[in-house]
Design a protein around this motif. Structure first.
Motif, PDB file in Angstrom:
ATOM      1  N   PRO A   1       0.682  -1.310   0.012  1.00  0.00           N
ATOM      2  CA  PRO A   1      -0.120  -0.028  -0.125  1.00  0.00           C
ATOM      3  C   PRO A   1       1.070   0.833  -0.152  1.00  0.00           C
ATOM      4  O   PRO A   1       1.572   1.685   0.889  1.00  0.00           O
ATOM      5  N   HIS A   2       0.958   2.166  -1.307  1.00  0.00           N
ATOM      6  CA  HIS A   2       1.906   3.149  -1.197  1.00  0.00           C
ATOM      7  C   HIS A   2       0.314   3.746  -1.793  1.00  0.00           C
ATOM      8  O   HIS A   2       1.164   5.716  -1.798  1.00  0.00           O
ATOM      9  N   LYS A   3      -0.200   3.930  -2.089  1.00  0.00           N
ATOM     10  CA  LYS A   3      -0.881   4.998  -3.049  1.00  0.00           C
ATOM     11  C   LYS A   3      -2.893   5.243  -2.151  1.00  0.00           C
ATOM     12  O   LYS A   3      -3.195   3.667  -2.586  1.00  0.00           O
ATOM     13  N   LEU A   4      -3.578   5.626  -1.651  1.00  0.00           N
ATOM     14  CA  LEU A   4      -4.430   5.869  -1.803  1.00  0.00           C
ATOM     15  C   LEU A   4      -5.925   6.526  -2.693  1.00  0.00           C
ATOM     16  O   LEU A   4      -5.270   6.206  -4.212  1.00  0.00           O
ATOM     17  N   LYS A   5      -7.196   5.830  -2.314  1.00  0.00           N
ATOM     18  CA  LYS A   5      -7.977   6.100  -3.235  1.00  0.00           C
ATOM     19  C   LYS A   5      -8.428   7.261  -4.259  1.00  0.00           C
ATOM     20  O   LYS A   5      -7.930   7.244  -5.499  1.00  0.00           O
ATOM     21  N   ASP A   6      -7.637   8.724  -3.499  1.00  0.00           N
ATOM     22  CA  ASP A   6      -7.641   9.855  -3.890  1.00  0.00           C
ATOM     23  C   ASP A   6      -6.617  10.259  -5.346  1.00  0.00           C
ATOM     24  O   ASP A   6      -6.282  11.538  -5.460  1.00  0.00           O
ATOM     25  N   GLY A   7      -5.168   8.743  -5.175  1.00  0.00           N
ATOM     26  CA  GLY A   7      -4.008   9.585  -5.399  1.00  0.00           C
ATOM     27  C   GLY A   7      -3.026   9.994  -4.777  1.00  0.00           C
ATOM     28  O   GLY A   7      -1.648  10.103  -5.398  1.00  0.00           O
ATOM     29  N   GLY A   8      -3.191  10.318  -3.687  1.00  0.00           N
ATOM     30  CA  GLY A   8      -2.366  11.134  -2.661  1.00  0.00           C
ATOM     31  C   GLY A   8      -1.480   9.707  -1.938  1.00  0.00           C
ATOM     32  O   GLY A   8      -2.041   8.317  -2.838  1.00  0.00           O
ATOM     33  N   LYS A   9      -0.238   9.798  -0.978  1.00  0.00           N
ATOM     34  CA  LYS A   9       0.612   8.654  -0.804  1.00  0.00           C
ATOM     35  C   LYS A   9       0.173   8.005   0.694  1.00  0.00           C
ATOM     36  O   LYS A   9      -0.395   8.648   1.406  1.00  0.00           O
ATOM     37  N   ASP A  10      -0.257   6.875   0.475  1.00  0.00           N
ATOM     38  CA  ASP A  10      -0.353   6.460   1.914  1.00  0.00           C
ATOM     39  C   ASP A  10       0.557   6.877   2.819  1.00  0.00           C
ATOM     40  O   ASP A  10       1.476   6.847   2.490  1.00  0.00           O
ATOM     41  N   PRO A  11       0.241   7.277   3.453  1.00  0.00           N
ATOM     42  CA  PRO A  11       1.135   7.291   5.016  1.00  0.00           C
ATOM     43  C   PRO A  11       2.238   6.260   4.636  1.00  0.00           C
ATOM     44  O   PRO A  11       3.416   6.389   5.614  1.00  0.00           O
ATOM     45  N   GLN A  12       2.055   4.530   4.818  1.00  0.00           N
ATOM     46  CA  GLN A  12       3.265   3.785   5.007  1.00  0.00           C
ATOM     47  C   GLN A  12       4.611   3.673   3.937  1.00  0.00           C
ATOM     48  O   GLN A  12       5.279   3.017   4.116  1.00  0.00           O
ATOM     49  N   ALA A  13       4.417   4.163   3.217  1.00  0.00           N
ATOM     50  CA  ALA A  13       5.029   5.539   2.377  1.00  0.00           C
ATOM     51  C   ALA A  13       6.202   6.280   3.286  1.00  0.00           C
ATOM     52  O   ALA A  13       7.225   6.230   2.345  1.00  0.00           O
ATOM     53  N   GLY A  14       5.728   6.661   3.866  1.00  0.00           N
ATOM     54  CA  GLY A  14       7.037   7.370   4.729  1.00  0.00           C
ATOM     55  C   GLY A  14       7.279   8.746   3.958  1.00  0.00           C
ATOM     56  O   GLY A  14       6.483   9.538   3.192  1.00  0.00           O
ATOM     57  N   ASN A  15       8.746   9.164   3.638  1.00  0.00           N
ATOM     58  CA  ASN A  15       9.179   9.585   2.497  1.00  0.00           C
ATOM     59  C   ASN A  15       9.398   9.446   1.855  1.00  0.00           C
ATOM     60  O   ASN A  15       9.745  10.302   0.560  1.00  0.00           O
ATOM     61  N   VAL A  16       9.228   8.127   0.941  1.00  0.00           N
ATOM     62  CA  VAL A  16       8.974   7.658  -0.532  1.00  0.00           C
ATOM     63  C   VAL A  16       8.749   8.864  -1.997  1.00  0.00           C
ATOM     64  O   VAL A  16       7.402   9.090  -1.315  1.00  0.00           O
ATOM     65  N   ASP A  17       9.410   8.878  -2.045  1.00  0.00           N
ATOM     66  CA  ASP A  17       8.297  10.126  -3.231  1.00  0.00           C
ATOM     67  C   ASP A  17       7.911   8.836  -3.979  1.00  0.00           C
ATOM     68  O   ASP A  17       8.476   8.645  -5.115  1.00  0.00           O
ATOM     69  N   ILE A  18       6.395   8.793  -4.053  1.00  0.00           N
ATOM     70  CA  ILE A  18       6.218   7.451  -5.287  1.00  0.00           C
ATOM     71  C   ILE A  18       6.092   8.067  -6.597  1.00  0.00           C
ATOM     72  O   ILE A  18       5.493   7.232  -7.549  1.00  0.00           O
ATOM     73  N   THR A  19       6.013   9.340  -6.725  1.00  0.00           N
ATOM     74  CA  THR A  19       6.258   8.980  -8.571  1.00  0.00           C
ATOM     75  C   THR A  19       7.002   9.666  -8.632  1.00  0.00           C
ATOM     76  O   THR A  19       7.443   9.430  -9.751  1.00  0.00           O
ATOM     77  N   LYS A  20       8.267   8.823  -8.547  1.00  0.00           N
ATOM     78  CA  LYS A  20       9.761   8.305  -8.900  1.00  0.00           C
ATOM     79  C   LYS A  20       9.786   7.016  -8.868  1.00  0.00           C
ATOM     80  O   LYS A  20      11.367   6.494  -8.490  1.00  0.00           O
ATOM     81  N   VAL A  21       8.687   5.998  -8.417  1.00  0.00           N
ATOM     82  CA  VAL A  21       8.771   4.986  -8.093  1.00  0.00           C
ATOM     83  C   VAL A  21       8.052   4.178  -9.380  1.00  0.00           C
ATOM     84  O   VAL A  21       7.211   4.267  -9.305  1.00  0.00           O
ATOM     85  N   THR A  22       7.675   2.328  -9.345  1.00  0.00           N
ATOM     86  CA  THR A  22       7.451   1.801 -10.100  1.00  0.00           C
ATOM     87  C   THR A  22       6.619   0.519  -9.155  1.00  0.00           C
ATOM     88  O   THR A  22       7.062   1.014  -8.002  1.00  0.00           O
ATOM     89  N   GLY A  23       5.576   1.311  -9.298  1.00  0.00           N
ATOM     90  CA  GLY A  23       4.531   0.888  -8.227  1.00  0.00           C
ATOM     91  C   GLY A  23       3.627  -0.752  -9.040  1.00  0.00           C
ATOM     92  O   GLY A  23       3.516  -0.916  -9.932  1.00  0.00           O
TER      93      GLY A  23
END
Length: 340
Positions: free
Chosen positions: A95-117
């Motif tokens: 879980p790294h992305k919320l339903k609204d496209g935001g970042k899941d808190p479990q991702a911490g400081n990970v920039d989810i726009t710069k990683v492959t899901g």
């Protein structure tokens, strides 16, 4: 999948809808945002080099590669820990992305726009995409030894053949022990540990302050639509750390098979007395206002006294993550008092 893992899934899996997740947990291919460098390939986690690389994980496996792994894929909790230590995974799963496209808190400081899901929920892992990334290493936590968290049972053999996998054990350890393991792994990967000493000092200072609240009885819980879970402190690294620092956390008298928690009906939410209740803040857990619609819960002394505070479960296992977690908890506990 074994019953202990199933039980753990029922409480901690990040799939939306706990009842549905239990049904799906019989043992787990996905979408995500892929980010690339200017050259068109996924952003690397770091530079390879330094000759042969070895690391012994918590399964006792000695992992070996001819050079330091540069392309790391990690379960989101592991990715969050490694990120704070300076390692930049090329992909995450869990879980790294919320339903609204935001970042899941479990991702911490990970920039989810710069990683492959590779997958965002339980039983979702895009194996084809994983292979195409040409990973050097996969990292995941373990709640049960030899079982990598969020690596699907149905495809684990294929995943294991693509690249070495490293498992970091959580159950029965303190948070500082787990953080130390991630520090060792990050160091082996050539990470820049800048900022670590300062964060470690913050964590130590905040942890010492917890002893001032030793007279408060604390209940740590998670709420679902049809169940109320009371956690069993010895099984959780964060709670092991809190109790070692002096907090009095309620231990349920009878735990479910697997040992992680006791499941109660909402009618029995008043089974344990407490001065303070810490509630699970993750997206699949009920929010305080939802739990307070349950009459038995609403009548609890701690709830009536307003001594209901967040438990940031699955905080990234880094000094930065835990310093912030403990500092926030200290600030909340300063507002609490012993109840009659």
């Amino acid at each position: 999948m074994s019953e202990p893992v199933l039980a753990r899934r029922g409480f901690l899996a990040a799939a939306a809808g706990l009842a549905a997740s239990l049904t799906l947990a019989a043992c787990g291919s996905g979408t995500g945002t892929e980010s690339t460098t200017a050259g068109g390939s996924p952003a690397p986690s770091g530079s390879a080099g330094g000759g042969p690389w070895t690391f012994t994980d918590d399964r006792g496996r000695k992992l070996e590669r001819p050079s330091r792994p540069a392309r790391v894929v990690a379960q989101v909790g592991s990715a969050a820990a490694l990120w704070d230590f300076g390692v930049r995974p090329v992909a995450v799963f869990g879980p790294h992305k919320l339903k609204d496209g935001g970042k899941d808190p479990q991702a911490g400081n990970v920039d989810i726009t710069k990683v492959t899901g590779l997958g965002n929920v339980w039983d979702e892992f895009n194996v084809e995409q994983y292979i195409a990334l040409q990973p050097d290493l996969l990292v995941s936590n373990m709640y049960v030894k030899d079982t990598l968290w969020y690596v699907p049972e149905k495809s684990k053999d294929t995943i294991e053949q693509v690249a070495p996998t490293a498992g970091i054990m959580l159950t029965g350890k303190s948070a500082t022990e787990v953080i130390g393991r991630y520090e060792a792994l990050a160091t082996s990967l050539g990470a820049d540990l800048r900022g670590v000493p300062e964060a470690k000092a913050r964590l130590e200072a905040a942890s010492k302050e917890l002893a001032a609240f030793k007279d408060l009885k604390i209940l740590m819980v998670s709420g679902g639509a049809d169940a109320f879970w009371v956690v069993n402190p010895p099984e959780y690294p964060d709670i092991v750390h809190l109790t070692a620092a002096g907090l009095d956390v309620v231990k349920p008298s009878k735990v479910d098979e697997g040992g992680f928690f006791q499941t109660l009906s909402w009618e029995n939410a008043d089974t344990y007395d407490a001065d303070v209740i810490l509630y699970d803040t993750r997206t699949q857990a009920l929010k305080p206002e939802e739990m307070m619609k349950k009459p038995t819960f609403a009548k609890l002394p701690a709830v009536k006294a307003g001594q209901l505070y967040p438990w940031r479960a699955e905080t990234p296992f880094s000094y930065q993550g835990y310093a912030a977690f403990v500092e926030a908890l200290v600030a909340d506990l300063r507002k609490a008092s012993k109840l009659p």
